[in-house]
Design an enzyme around this catalytic site. Structure first.
Site, PDB file in Angstrom:
ATOM      1  N   ARG A 169       0.847  -1.190   0.000  1.00 12.16           N
ATOM      2  CA  ARG A 169       0.000   0.000   0.000  1.00 12.16           C
ATOM      3  C   ARG A 169       0.882   1.239   0.000  1.00 12.16           C
ATOM      4  O   ARG A 169       2.054   1.184   0.376  1.00 12.16           O
ATOM      5  CB  ARG A 169      -0.929   0.012   1.205  1.00 12.16           C
ATOM      6  N   LYS A 206      -1.561  -1.956   7.473  1.00 12.51           N
ATOM      7  CA  LYS A 206      -2.790  -1.250   7.806  1.00 12.51           C
ATOM      8  C   LYS A 206      -3.118  -1.454   9.283  1.00 12.51           C
ATOM      9  O   LYS A 206      -3.035  -2.564   9.803  1.00 12.51           O
ATOM     10  CB  LYS A 206      -3.925  -1.790   6.928  1.00 12.51           C
ATOM     11  N   HIS A 255      -2.975   2.177  -5.564  1.00 17.29           N
ATOM     12  CA  HIS A 255      -3.724   0.931  -5.370  1.00 17.29           C
ATOM     13  C   HIS A 255      -3.974   0.186  -6.684  1.00 17.29           C
ATOM     14  O   HIS A 255      -4.290  -1.009  -6.659  1.00 17.29           O
ATOM     15  CB  HIS A 255      -5.048   1.231  -4.671  1.00 17.29           C
ATOM     16  N   ARG A 294      -1.595  -2.645  -6.834  1.00 16.70           N
ATOM     17  CA  ARG A 294      -1.986  -3.734  -5.914  1.00 16.70           C
ATOM     18  C   ARG A 294      -3.104  -4.571  -6.533  1.00 16.70           C
ATOM     19  O   ARG A 294      -3.057  -5.802  -6.492  1.00 16.70           O
ATOM     20  CB  ARG A 294      -2.419  -3.118  -4.593  1.00 16.70           C
ATOM     21  N   HIS A 302      -4.370  -9.642   3.739  1.00 17.29           N
ATOM     22  CA  HIS A 302      -5.747  -9.463   4.188  1.00 17.29           C
ATOM     23  C   HIS A 302      -5.988 -10.343   5.410  1.00 17.29           C
ATOM     24  O   HIS A 302      -5.594 -11.512   5.424  1.00 17.29           O
ATOM     25  CB  HIS A 302      -6.733  -9.843   3.081  1.00 17.29           C
ATOM     26  N   TYR A 323     -11.839  -9.900  -5.987  1.00 22.45           N
ATOM     27  CA  TYR A 323     -11.025 -10.228  -7.163  1.00 22.45           C
ATOM     28  C   TYR A 323     -11.584 -11.411  -7.937  1.00 22.45           C
ATOM     29  O   TYR A 323     -11.132 -11.685  -9.058  1.00 22.45           O
ATOM     30  CB  TYR A 323      -9.584 -10.515  -6.736  1.00 22.45           C
TER      31      TYR A 323
END
Length: 540
Positions: free
Chosen positions: A393, A417, A485, A488, A511, A520
């Site tokens: 990120r 994150k 992003h 990514r 994640h 996705y």
């Protein structure tokens, strides 16, 4: 010869040379220092003698006839208006600049235009520095203060030319304060605004006329740094982060109370409060300050005007913001809480969008578009490869430090994150790009941040948004839209097309839940093609 023309030839020639040379700040300080040197006025009997001292101190003796005419004109004007010289204020000076001469003031051939501004401003400043006229400034040592300021910001990494320019702007600010009789304690945002946009008639600065946007911003940045210096604060850095001075948002009284309410009663974080207030100030002028006049119809009218140019996500954000503000005004007792029901929350559906992504060929073309002949291009390439090959990120790239690289084990420690730490394998291309940046492009600095500013002062980037801006410009250069992003999303899509499972992709993207990776599945075209029902064709 015309008086104004004579003035320019004799006097402004020195002024123009003074402010166009590379040592403009030093000569400006020299001029101010000559004005503040003590002069014995015991044997001075006439205004002409004072004017002669003024032009000699200013280094332009050839301008004496013109200064004599302009300043005598000014003194006659003050007498005609019954204004004492010791009580002259900026309104009196402005009145002289704008007045139309009469026989009671001065003959019709008086000097007009810019020469009048320079001579009068320098005359007033000279008398203030000599203590003949009262001034609100607490110190006459203006030049030495600005020299210390220049040395301080240059020592902190600001370039020499920029440091001299900002010090000269600071001295300009002090002179402007003197002419406007503004005390240091009265400096506020309005004063900074007035100084930033003023048409310079201060008599000592290089620029007059209408100020463009860039010049306004540069004036304000210089003065804000100078004020932090006067307050014994670091003028360039805050907690080792480069301060980006911007014009502060002018909040209304209700916005200030709303800001405090979000913190005290809702317990929101400062960054969240900031965006709530930013949203409020966009539409509060249209809604109005008087909450007793709010109505359901008025709120819906405002919503329709906002929805006309907003995406679905921004529409939902607007509804959330305005409901929060109505709740606050109802808390104060200024409107009814039932107004919150005037707008219905816009439905949003999870995984309803398709992530923007690029194929691997396009990603490589964007990376190859970086100019490796410049330090900025080398830095840009290293950032793009980290985004594209490791799926980092923007905030994770921004937080990288030199000690985060474990070269012997080919891995990278990141702060993800929510502040969660993780180790990421370092690919060969990514490692080579970072080493190339460290070897050829990263400037010498005490900062341990990996990516530094490409201009002095060489410190860490101010925020994660700068990483996104670098990615955005690189994509735009190749004709694509998006930010950090996009790379990514493109990595996740490419892994999915290579047959990797969603669990594997969730691990690569870090994640916490596979449900975050489910979006996705929408771009897995081979799988979607197998799931789709065959077209019935002619059987219909």
């Amino acid at each position: 010869m015309d008086n104004a023309k004579t003035f320019r030839n004799a006097g402004e020639r020195d002024s123009k040379q003074l402010f166009s040379s590379r040592d403009a700040f030093a000569k400006m300080c020299q001029l101010v220092e000559s004005y503040r040197q003590y002069i014995d006025f015991t044997n001075v009997r006439k205004a002409a003698d004072v004017i002669k001292i003024l032009v000699l101190a200013g280094g332009c003796p050839g301008a004496y006839p013109e200064y004599l005419g302009v300043i005598n004109h000014f003194l006659r004007y003050l007498r005609s208006k019954r204004i004492a010289l010791q009580s002259v204020c900026v309104d009196d000076i402005r009145g002289f600049w704008e007045h139309k001469c009469t026989t009671t003031c001065y003959p019709s051939y008086a000097v007009r235009g810019r020469p009048k501004f320079i001579a009068v401003s320098r005359f007033i400043l000279f008398l203030q520095y000599q203590g003949v006229m009262l001034t609100t400034s607490c110190d006459t040592n203006d030049a030495q203060i600005c020299i210390k300021f220049r040395d301080t910001i240059e020592r902190l990494g600001v370039g020499t030319e920029r440091a001299n320019t900002q010090a000269r702007q600071s001295l300009h600010f002090l002179i402007w304060l003197r002419l406007h009789c503004i005390s240091p304690g009265a400096i506020n945002n309005q004063v900074l605004d007035d100084f930033s946009v003023h048409d310079c008639r201060c008599g000592l600065h290089m620029r007059s006329g209408r100020t463009d946007g860039r010049a306004k911003a540069q004036r304000r940045i210089a003065v804000q740094r100078f004020l932090r210096f006067l307050a014994n604060q670091n003028p360039v850095f805050l907690d080792d982060v480069f301060i980006r001075d911007k014009k502060p948002l002018k909040l209304t009284p209700s916005a200030l109370r709303y800001q405090a309410w979000l913190v005290d009663h809702r317990g929101l974080q400062p960054r969240t409060v900031y965006w709530y207030v930013i949203d409020l100030m966009r539409w509060l002028p249209q809604l109005g300050e008087d909450a007793s006049a709010y109505s359901a119809e008025g709120l819906r009218t405002l919503a329709m005007s906002v929805f006309g140019h907003s995406s679905p996500a921004m529409q939902s954000r607007f509804i959330k913001s305005i409901k929060s503000y109505v709740r606050f005004r109802a808390f104060e007792g200024h409107c009814s809480l039932s107004l919150m029901d005037a707008l219905i929350s816009r439905p949003s559906y999870r995984l309803s969008t398709v992530p923007r992504r690029l194929d691997i060929t396009t990603v490589n073309r964007v990376i190859d578009s970086c100019d490796l002949n410049t330090s900025r291009g080398v830095r840009e390439r290293a950032i793009l490869i980290l985004l594209a090959q490791l799926g980092l990120r923007a905030v994770e790239v921004w937080r990288l430090r030199l000690e985060d690289f474990e070269w012997s084990q080919a891995r990278l420690r990141i702060k993800g994150k929510g502040g969660r730490g993780a180790f990421v394998p370092l690919t060969q291309d990514a490692g080579d790009a970072v080493l190339d940046y460290l070897d050829r492009a990263r400037p010498l600095s005490d900062s341990n941040a990996l990516f530094l500013r490409s201009r002095r002062p060489y410190t860490s980037l101010g925020r994660a948004g700068e990483i996104s801006s670098i990615a955005c410009f690189a994509l735009a250069r190749c004709g694509h839209k998006g930010g950090a992003h996009v790379f990514r999303h493109s990595l996740a899509t490419e892994l999915l097309r290579d047959g990797r499972s969603l669990e594997d992709i969730a691990t690569v993207l870090r994640h916490r839940s596979v449900s975050s990776t489910m979006i996705y599945a929408k771009v897995d075209e081979p799988m979607l093609r197998r799931l789709a029902e065959p077209w019935m064709g002619e059987q219909l």
